[in-house]
Scaffold this active site. Structure first.
Site: not given
Ligand code: TXE
Length: 472
Positions: A221-223, A225-226, A243, A277
Site C-alpha cells: 500500500g502507500s508509504t 500507511t506503511g 511494499e 507501484c
Molecule cells: O492505500 P493505503 P490507498 C499508493 C498510491 C495510492 C495511495 C493510497 O500512491 O495513491 O497508495 O491508496 C489498510 N494498519 N498505493 O489509500 O492507505 C486499509 O484497511 C493496517 C501503492 O488505497 O496505503 C486498506 O486495506 N492497515 C500501492 C489499506 O491499508 C491499515 C498499491 C489502504 O492502504 C492501516 C495501492 C493501519 N494502520 C496504493 N490503515 C503499491 N505499493 O502497489 C489502513 N490500513
C-alpha cells in the site's frame, strides 16, 4: 450479480458476516455488490482458526506443501475467467488485462512452488555439526491492495503457505470480491484454517496489525500507511514485509533506440492506468533526442484505447476509486495553475464515465512540481530534459522513494554501470516492470522493507533455527 453472495472463508467454511460493505464499480461509480464487513469477533475467529491449523500445517512435508500450491494453480486455471470477470467489475481493468492477472497468478503458483528451502550446514567438524534450518514464523496477516488484487494476494499467500505458515488474507476494501471468490474456491484445496479470507472496511487493517495472534504482516500500500503498520506492529514485534509507494524514473540516454523506448514507456506509464507501484512516473530524456522522443511518445500514448472496460476494444480502464480519481485531478490542477505545458490531454482530462481519466503528458515541468515529486498513481506522466548523466542520476535519486528505475541505452554495460549508482530495488535496462517468482522485488528507502518473490521473498516468511549438534 448484485444478488450474488460472496462469503468470507474462516476455518474452511463460509462466513456470510454480520455487517456489510459496499463495493463500487469504477467504470460507473455505482454500487457493484455488497460483501461482508468483518467484525472484530470474526477477525478473532479467523486468527484463532489460523493458530489452530498452524501445528498441523508446519508438520507437513515441504513436498506436500509444494503440491498444495499446485492445487491453487489448478483452481486458478479452472476458474480463471470467472475470477477475471469479477476483477473487471470491481477493479476496472478490461477483461484481457484481468485474464493477464490470472495468468500471472498461475505463473506465481508454479514458480513459487519450485523454490527450495535447503538446510545450510554451517560447520561440520569432528566436534560438531551446525545446521541452519528455516522454520515458519506462524500466522501471517496479508494485506493486499486494489490495483492487482489477485496477483498481490498470490505474492503473499503462496510463499507464506509454502514456508509452513497459516494465513489471514485481507483484500482492499475497494476490491474484495475476486479474492473472496478465490477463498471460496480454495476451501477444498487446503486444510481448514490454513488460508482464511476476510473482507472489511478501513477499521479492519489496524485491527490486524494490532492483533496479538498475528506474527507477521505483509502489507502492500502507500508509504504513509506503511509507517502506521510499522508503528502498530511494534507492540508485539511482528515481522514485516512492506511494499510501499514508488516514484520510478525512466532515463532515456542519447543512444537509446527511441522507438523501443517509446513503446516500453508508453506501457510503463499507462498500463493499469498508471496504478502500479513500479509504474514509470517521471521520464528523463536526453536533450539531444528530447523533441523526437516527446513527439513520438505523445503520438503513441494518444493511440492507446482508454475506455470503460466493457467497451470491446478498451486497453486501459478507469482509475479504481474516487479518492484516487480526485488525487490525480488535484495534481493536474496544480500543473494547470503552475502553467505547465500539456503535450497531451489538457482538454480531455475531465470526467467521462465512472473514474475514467484520459492520458496526460506534461512537458518539462520544474523538478519541484507536484507531478514530479509525488506518486501520481494515474495515467499522467511528466517528461523532463537532462543534458549530463551525473545530473540525471542525482535528480533520479532525489526522492524518499527507491522502488525501481528503467534506463534506456544501446550500451548494456553503460546501463549496468549507471544502474548501480541508483538507489532503488530494481533497475531495468531497456524494459520496465519485468518481475518474476524467481527474483526479489522490493523497495529501498521509504518504498518499503524487505522484498517479495524469489528465494529472498520466501525466506521472509521464515525464521532461522540453528541446531548445534555437539559430537562425541
Ligand atoms: O492505500 P493505503 P490507498 C499508493 C498510491 C495510492 C495511495 C493510497 O500512491 O495513491 O497508495 O491508496 C489498510 N494498519 N498505493 O489509500 O492507505 C486499509 O484497511 C493496517 C501503492 O488505497 O496505503 C486498506 O486495506 N492497515 C500501492 C489499506 O491499508 C491499515 C498499491 C489502504 O492502504 C492501516 C495501492 C493501519 N494502520 C496504493 N490503515 C503499491 N505499493 O502497489 C489502513 N490500513
Amino acid at each position: 450479480l448484485p444478488d450474488q453472495r460472496f462469503t468470507m472463508t474462516i476455518d474452511g467454511v463460509a462466513v456470510p458476516g454480520s455487517e456489510e460493505l459496499a463495493v463500487t464499480d469504477p467504470s460507473t461509480g455505482d454500487l457493484f455488490v455488497r460483501v461482508p464487513d468483518c467484525t472484530r469477533d470474526e477477525l478473532d475467529r479467523a486468527v484463532d482458526a489460523a493458530r489452530r491449523a498452524l501445528p498441523g500445517w508446519k508438520a507437513t512435508s515441504y513436498r506436500s506443501r509444494q503440491e498444495s500450491l499446485g492445487r491453487i494453480a489448478a483452481v486458478l486455471e479452472k476458474h480463471g475467467d470467472e475470477i477475471a470477470s469479477l476483477i473487471v467489475k470491481e477493479q476496472g481493468k478490461p477483461f484481457p488485462a484481468a485474464q493477464g492477472e490470472i495468468r500471472s497468478g498461475l505463473r506465481w503458483s508454479r514458480g513459487i512452488a519450485a523454490l527450495e528451502l535447503p538446510v545450510r550446514v554451517a560447520e561440520d567438524t569432528p566436534e560438531r555439526r551446525v545446521e541452519v534450518h528455516r522454520v515458519p514464523i506462524g500466522v501471517v496477516g496479508a494485506i493486499a491492495p486494489w490495483n492487482y488484487p489477485i496477483v498481490q494476494a498470490c505474492w503473499k499467500i503462496l510463499p507464506a503457505i509454502l514456508a509452513g505458515n497459516t494465513v489471514v488474507l485481507k483484500p482492499s476494501p475497494y476490491t474484495p470480491v475476486a479474492t473472496l471468490r478465490l477463498g471460496e474456491l480454495l476451501r477444498d484445496a487446503l486444510p481448514p484454517g490454513v488460508l482464511n479470507v476476510i473482507s472489511g472496511s478501513d477499521r479492519l487493517g489496524p485491527w490486524m496489525t494490532e492483533h496479538p495472534g498475528i506474527d507477521k504482516i505483509s502489507f502492500t500500500g502507500s508509504t504513509a500507511t506503511g509507517r502506521l503498520v510499522m508503528r502498530s506492529a511494534a507492540a508485539t514485534l511482528k515481522r514485516l514485509t512492506l511494499e510501499l509507494g514508488g516514484n520510478d524514473a525512466a532515463i532515456v540516454l542519447a543512444d537509446a533506440d527511441i522507438e523501443k523506448a517509446v513503446e516500453g514507456l508508453t506501457w510503463g506509464a499507462m498500463r493499469n492506468a498508471g496504478q502500479i507501484c513500479s509504474a514509470t512516473k517521471r521520464i528523463y530524456v536526453h536533450d539531444s533526442i528530447y523533441d523526437r522522443f516527446s513527439e513520438a511518445f505523445a503520438r503513441r500514448v494518444a493511440s492507446v484505447r482508454f475506455d470503460r472496460p466493457d467497451a470491446g476494444d478498451a486497453e486501459v480502464g478507469p482509475v479504481q476509486n474516487e479518492t484516487q480519481f480526485d488525487r490525480v485531478h488535484a495534481i493536474l490542477a496544480d500543473s494547470r495553475s503552475e502553467g505547465h505545458v500539456f503535450l497531451l490531454g489538457e482538454a480531455a482530462s475531465g470526467f467521462d464515465s465512472g473514474y475514467l481519466i484520459r492520458p496526460v503528458i506534461i512537458d518539462n515541468p520544474p523538478d519541484d512540481s507536484r507531478i514530479v515529486v509525488e506518486e501520481q498513481f494515474g495515467p499522467v506522466v511528466p517528461l523532463l530534459r537532462f543534458s549530463e548523466v551525473g545530473e540525471v542520476i542525482d535528480r533520479t535519486n532525489a526522492t524518499q522513494y527507491g522502488l525501481g528505475v528503467s534506463i534506456w541505452s544501446a550500451d548494456l554495460d553503460r546501463g549496468r554501470e549507471l544502474g548501480m549508482a541508483i538507489e532503488c530495488g530494481t533497475v531495468w535496462i531497456n524494459e520496465t516492470q519485468y518481475v518474476s517468482p524467481d527474483f526479489p522485488f522490493g523497495g529501498h528507502k521509504q518504498s518499503g522493507m524487505g522484498a517479495e518473490n524469489g528465494i529472498e521473498g520466501l525466506l521472509a516468511y521464515t525464521e532461522t533455527q540453528t541446531l548445534v549438534l555437539r559430537r562425541g
